[in-house]
Design a protein around this motif. Structure first.
Motif, mmCIF file in Angstrom:
data_model
loop_
_atom_site.group_PDB
_atom_site.id
_atom_site.type_symbol
_atom_site.label_atom_id
_atom_site.label_comp_id
_atom_site.label_asym_id
_atom_site.label_seq_id
_atom_site.Cartn_x
_atom_site.Cartn_y
_atom_site.Cartn_z
ATOM 1 N N CYS A 5 0.814 -1.210 0.000
ATOM 2 C CA CYS A 5 0.000 0.000 0.000
ATOM 3 C C CYS A 5 0.848 1.262 0.000
ATOM 4 C CB CYS A 5 -0.971 0.008 1.172
ATOM 5 S SG CYS A 5 -0.246 0.455 2.744
ATOM 6 N N THR A 6 2.165 1.105 0.026
ATOM 7 C CA THR A 6 3.043 2.267 -0.087
ATOM 8 C C THR A 6 3.256 2.669 -1.546
ATOM 9 O OG1 THR A 6 5.047 0.909 -0.188
ATOM 10 C CG2 THR A 6 4.272 1.582 1.999
ATOM 11 N N MET A 7 2.865 1.809 -2.484
ATOM 12 C CA MET A 7 3.208 2.020 -3.889
ATOM 13 C C MET A 7 2.271 3.005 -4.572
ATOM 14 S SD MET A 7 3.725 -0.767 -6.976
ATOM 15 C CE MET A 7 5.362 -1.239 -6.397
ATOM 16 N N THR A 8 2.854 3.918 -5.321
ATOM 17 C CA THR A 8 2.109 4.775 -6.237
ATOM 18 C C THR A 8 1.717 3.960 -7.462
ATOM 19 O OG1 THR A 8 3.038 6.914 -5.603
ATOM 20 C CG2 THR A 8 2.432 6.652 -7.911
ATOM 21 N N VAL A 9 0.496 4.145 -7.947
ATOM 22 C CA VAL A 9 -0.035 3.353 -9.059
ATOM 23 C C VAL A 9 -0.117 4.210 -10.319
ATOM 24 C CG1 VAL A 9 -2.059 2.102 -9.907
ATOM 25 C CG2 VAL A 9 -1.321 1.825 -7.529
ATOM 26 N N TYR A 10 0.539 3.735 -11.388
ATOM 27 C CA TYR A 10 0.357 4.320 -12.716
ATOM 28 C C TYR A 10 -0.686 3.548 -13.523
ATOM 29 C CZ TYR A 10 4.459 7.464 -12.624
ATOM 30 O OH TYR A 10 5.350 8.474 -12.357
ATOM 31 N N ASP A 11 -0.870 2.271 -13.207
ATOM 32 C CA ASP A 11 -1.805 1.431 -13.948
ATOM 33 C C ASP A 11 -3.184 2.075 -13.978
ATOM 34 O OD1 ASP A 11 -2.330 -0.846 -15.430
ATOM 35 O OD2 ASP A 11 -2.972 -2.011 -13.707
ATOM 36 N N ASP A 12 -3.875 1.911 -15.102
ATOM 37 C CA ASP A 12 -5.207 2.504 -15.294
ATOM 38 C C ASP A 12 -5.187 4.027 -15.191
ATOM 39 O OD1 ASP A 12 -6.798 0.080 -15.671
ATOM 40 O OD2 ASP A 12 -6.344 -0.340 -13.575
ATOM 41 N N GLN A 13 -4.038 4.641 -15.434
ATOM 42 C CA GLN A 13 -3.870 6.104 -15.456
ATOM 43 C C GLN A 13 -4.188 6.770 -14.115
ATOM 44 O OE1 GLN A 13 -6.838 5.382 -18.011
ATOM 45 N NE2 GLN A 13 -5.306 4.000 -18.808
ATOM 46 N N VAL A 14 -4.076 6.017 -13.009
ATOM 47 C CA VAL A 14 -4.509 6.534 -11.720
ATOM 48 C C VAL A 14 -3.752 7.801 -11.337
ATOM 49 C CG1 VAL A 14 -4.603 6.064 -9.242
ATOM 50 C CG2 VAL A 14 -5.335 4.310 -10.869
ATOM 51 N N THR A 15 -2.423 7.700 -11.239
ATOM 52 C CA THR A 15 -1.642 8.853 -10.796
ATOM 53 C C THR A 15 -1.559 9.922 -11.866
ATOM 54 O OG1 THR A 15 -0.357 7.706 -9.092
ATOM 55 C CG2 THR A 15 0.727 9.550 -10.199
ATOM 56 N N GLN A 16 -1.470 9.519 -13.125
ATOM 57 C CA GLN A 16 -1.383 10.510 -14.187
ATOM 58 C C GLN A 16 -2.580 11.458 -14.163
ATOM 59 O OE1 GLN A 16 -0.908 7.213 -14.261
ATOM 60 N NE2 GLN A 16 -0.091 6.539 -16.236
ATOM 61 N N ASN A 17 -3.785 10.897 -14.102
ATOM 62 C CA ASN A 17 -4.985 11.731 -14.122
ATOM 63 C C ASN A 17 -5.141 12.526 -12.831
ATOM 64 O OD1 ASN A 17 -5.614 10.869 -16.672
ATOM 65 N ND2 ASN A 17 -7.114 9.358 -16.025
ATOM 66 N N ALA A 18 -4.778 11.918 -11.701
ATOM 67 C CA ALA A 18 -4.867 12.651 -10.436
ATOM 68 C C ALA A 18 -3.910 13.831 -10.424
ATOM 69 C CB ALA A 18 -4.570 11.713 -9.263
ATOM 70 N N LEU A 19 -2.710 13.646 -10.946
ATOM 71 C CA LEU A 19 -1.752 14.749 -10.982
ATOM 72 C C LEU A 19 -2.191 15.833 -11.962
ATOM 73 C CD1 LEU A 19 0.800 16.123 -10.117
ATOM 74 C CD2 LEU A 19 2.108 14.615 -11.637
ATOM 75 N N ILE A 20 -2.734 15.439 -13.101
ATOM 76 C CA ILE A 20 -3.276 16.442 -14.024
ATOM 77 C C ILE A 20 -4.364 17.251 -13.319
ATOM 78 C CG2 ILE A 20 -4.644 16.778 -16.132
ATOM 79 C CD1 ILE A 20 -3.149 14.315 -17.296
ATOM 80 N N ALA A 21 -5.246 16.572 -12.601
ATOM 81 C CA ALA A 21 -6.316 17.267 -11.869
ATOM 82 C C ALA A 21 -5.739 18.224 -10.835
ATOM 83 C CB ALA A 21 -7.229 16.253 -11.198
ATOM 84 N N MET A 22 -4.717 17.791 -10.123
ATOM 85 C CA MET A 22 -4.114 18.633 -9.100
ATOM 86 C C MET A 22 -3.409 19.839 -9.727
ATOM 87 S SD MET A 22 -4.222 18.590 -5.832
ATOM 88 C CE MET A 22 -4.564 16.887 -5.408
ATOM 89 N N MET A 23 -2.698 19.608 -10.815
ATOM 90 C CA MET A 23 -1.997 20.716 -11.478
ATOM 91 C C MET A 23 -2.981 21.733 -12.041
ATOM 92 S SD MET A 23 1.278 18.934 -13.437
ATOM 93 C CE MET A 23 0.330 17.763 -14.413
ATOM 94 N N ARG A 24 -4.054 21.262 -12.637
ATOM 95 C CA ARG A 24 -5.015 22.182 -13.238
ATOM 96 C C ARG A 24 -5.790 22.953 -12.172
ATOM 97 N NH1 ARG A 24 -8.148 20.245 -18.416
ATOM 98 N NH2 ARG A 24 -8.270 22.516 -18.523
ATOM 99 N N THR A 25 -6.045 22.310 -11.036
ATOM 100 C CA THR A 25 -6.667 23.041 -9.933
ATOM 101 C C THR A 25 -5.707 24.084 -9.388
ATOM 102 O OG1 THR A 25 -7.919 21.045 -9.350
ATOM 103 C CG2 THR A 25 -7.834 22.799 -7.716
ATOM 104 N N ASP A 26 -4.446 23.747 -9.312
ATOM 105 C CA ASP A 26 -3.419 24.697 -8.872
ATOM 106 C C ASP A 26 -3.439 25.939 -9.764
ATOM 107 O OD1 ASP A 26 -1.325 25.573 -7.265
ATOM 108 O OD2 ASP A 26 0.214 24.407 -8.319
ATOM 109 N N GLN A 27 -3.528 25.738 -11.073
ATOM 110 C CA GLN A 27 -3.609 26.857 -12.009
ATOM 111 C C GLN A 27 -4.893 27.655 -11.803
ATOM 112 O OE1 GLN A 27 -4.731 25.833 -15.967
ATOM 113 N NE2 GLN A 27 -3.649 27.569 -16.914
ATOM 114 N N LEU A 28 -6.017 26.949 -11.662
ATOM 115 C CA LEU A 28 -7.310 27.617 -11.471
ATOM 116 C C LEU A 28 -7.272 28.542 -10.264
ATOM 117 C CD1 LEU A 28 -10.403 27.814 -12.210
ATOM 118 C CD2 LEU A 28 -10.732 25.933 -10.569
#
Length: 510
Positions: free
Chosen positions: A160-183
């Motif tokens: 449970c310490t592992m970051t998940v890239y599978d199924d675009q989990v972290t990629q999409n979450a980071l995009i969401a976080m970055m875009r909210t940061d910009q907003l």
């Protein structure tokens, strides 16, 4: 998309719109003559408010929410009131949809609040290794265990310490976080800090020299050589898959370079947004993006099957993952890689090799799709002597035998045949020869999609999807659901229409 059961009632609902509790902001009684843009604004505001105020739990969302009992919530498992989905189509997607709605309609500040609330739910789910996992649990003692960055004092839960890239989990979450940061003008320290923490660790998760990414990571990854893909030894059907290919490895498959479940395009988009939104680090993200494009080209199998596998071993040869995920040409992932390479070429036409690799792959894959060019096999047998088109699926029975068959597989929770996107990929490949602007849907199509979203909204505020559960969600109550993917698709369509009717689609504002 499935039409909901209430579709026949839409004329009645439209007639009642001026007196319903979900009446649109600013909608007049003359609904029939209201410009489509005004309707789109009203639906967007109402739908966002309803989803945020009624459907959210701790600011986050599931995949399916029972429309009459919102406490019945499902992702790939049933969720309780303290659990949310990060994985698409979950909280990450909703956050992005709220951001786009807020950017399209700055006159409605509540939209910005909705985006922040969803992003804060994502922040709660961020793990100490840097990214995200499939779920987040808000209980003081979570049932869905994870090594949460901001709330877990001691991590003793193994994987449970592992970051998940599978199924675009972290990629999409980071995009969401970055875009909210910009907003939020990069002024919210919690969101900015979450974005910075994740980006710093993503940077150390790309294999140095090799350029690929693993399925997940718990810390920095070691360098790998920049090898080109090759066929495993002794391939061919005569010896049987279990004997032709090694099925034991020194590495776990999730630690090796992967393209599983359409990761290529999500990595490109994640690095695109990082470069666009954080110019002080633009050189770093451009370098990562370039290295990833180099990896994708090296991962292309040589002739006679110049497409891509699902995952690769230390020698950059296709490898086994789970017992039904064989070393093979992967139809679904190959299409995703081609979209990623075309996007990389659109962003940087100075690297023509990215587009050229797609042309080579198209020539092969267009020869092996079937059913009037509408389907591709998820797995196609590897063959270094002829362009095999034998599709198969695997079963685990005393090893790793292969069943070559056109009959439906027994393992149903998997896509063994995938829709062919080759015609659309070919069209974009051809378009980019002379036009490297961003591909957008036409104004005509955008208007049609907007009208559909406007007309389908029940009570002007929500979209209903009939749901007949099966597989891992077979315990769900059949009936009407608020489906997150439908909400996200429609809200983003409305936001795009509101924006583009002030730019390139002004003629379609009716």
């Amino acid at each position: 998309m499935k039409k909901h059961l209430a579709l026949a009632l839409l004329p009645v609902l439209s007639a009642l719109a001026c007196v319903s509790p979900g009446v649109e902001f600013g909608e007049s009684e003359q609904a029939a003559t209201t410009p489509l843009r005004q309707k789109a604004l009203g639906r967007m505001r109402n739908a966002a408010k309803y989803f945020h105020d009624n459907v959210a739990r701790h600011g986050g969302y599931a995949w399916h929410h029972n429309a009459t009992n919102l406490s019945e919530r499902w992702g790939d498992i049933q969720l309780d009131e303290d659990q949310i989905m990060i994985q698409s189509p979950g909280t990450s997607d909703v956050t992005i949809a709220f951001v786009e709605a807020a950017l399209a309609d700055p006159a409605t500040p509540a939209l910005k609040t909705y985006a922040l609330d969803a992003a804060m739910a994502l922040r709660h789910g961020q793990v100490k290794s840097g990214g995200w996992r499939l779920y987040a649990d808000f209980k003081p003692t979570p049932l869905l265990r994870a090594c949460y960055l901001n709330t877990t004092a001691s991590c003793g839960c193994g994987g449970c310490t592992m970051t998940v890239y599978d199924d675009q989990v972290t990629q999409n979450a980071l995009i969401a976080m970055m875009r909210t940061d910009q907003l939020l003008g990069f002024a919210n320290t919690a969101i900015s800090g979450s974005s910075a923490y994740a980006r710093a660790r993503v940077e150390t998760s790309q294999f140095p020299t090799n350029g690929g990414f693993p399925q997940g990571f718990a810390g920095p990854v070691a360098a790998r050589p920049a090898l080109s893909a090759s066929y495993p030894p002794s391939i061919g059907t005569s010896c049987g898959l279990a004997n032709c290919y090694a099925n034991s490895y020194t590495n776990e498959y999730w630690d090796d370079p992967t393209l599983n479940d359409n990761l290529a395009t999500s990595f490109v988009e994640m690095l695109y947004w990082a470069k666009e939104l954080y110019p002080s680090q633009a050189a770093t993200y451009q370098s990562m993006r370039t290295a990833f494009g180099d990896f994708l080209r090296r991962a292309q199998m040589p002739q006679p099957q110049p497409a891509w596998a699902q995952q690769y071993d230390l020698q950059m040869q296709p490898r086994w993952a789970r017992s039904w995920e064989a070393p093979a040409i992967a139809g679904q992932e190959s299409q995703d890689v081609m979209w990623a390479l075309l996007r990389l070429y659109q962003l940087d036409p100075g690297v023509p090799a990215n587009r050229a690799a797609v042309g080579t792959a198209l020539a092969y894959l267009e020869s092996v799709d079937y059913v009037n060019d509408t389907l591709l096999s998820r797995y196609i047998e590897l063959d270094d002597t002829s362009p095999s088109n034998i599709g198969f699926y695997t079963v685990k029975a005393g090893g790793y035998p292969v069943r070559f068959s056109t009959a439906p597989p027994t393992y149903q929770n998997y896509g063994w045949e995938v829709p062919s996107q080759l015609a659309a990929i070919r069209a974009e490949y051809d378009r980019l020869a002379t036009d490297t602007t961003v591909m957008k849907r036409s104004c005509q199509q955008l208007r049609a999609d907007t009208a559909q979203a406007v007309d389908a909204a029940v009570n002007n505020e929500r979209w209903i999807t009939p749901y007949s559960p099966g597989g891992p969600r077979s315990g769900a109550t059949p009936g009407d659901y608020l489906d997150t993917s439908t909400f996200v698709r429609n809200l983003r369509t409305l936001a795009e229409f509101v924006t583009r009717t002030t730019t390139d689609c002004t003629a379609w504002n009716y």
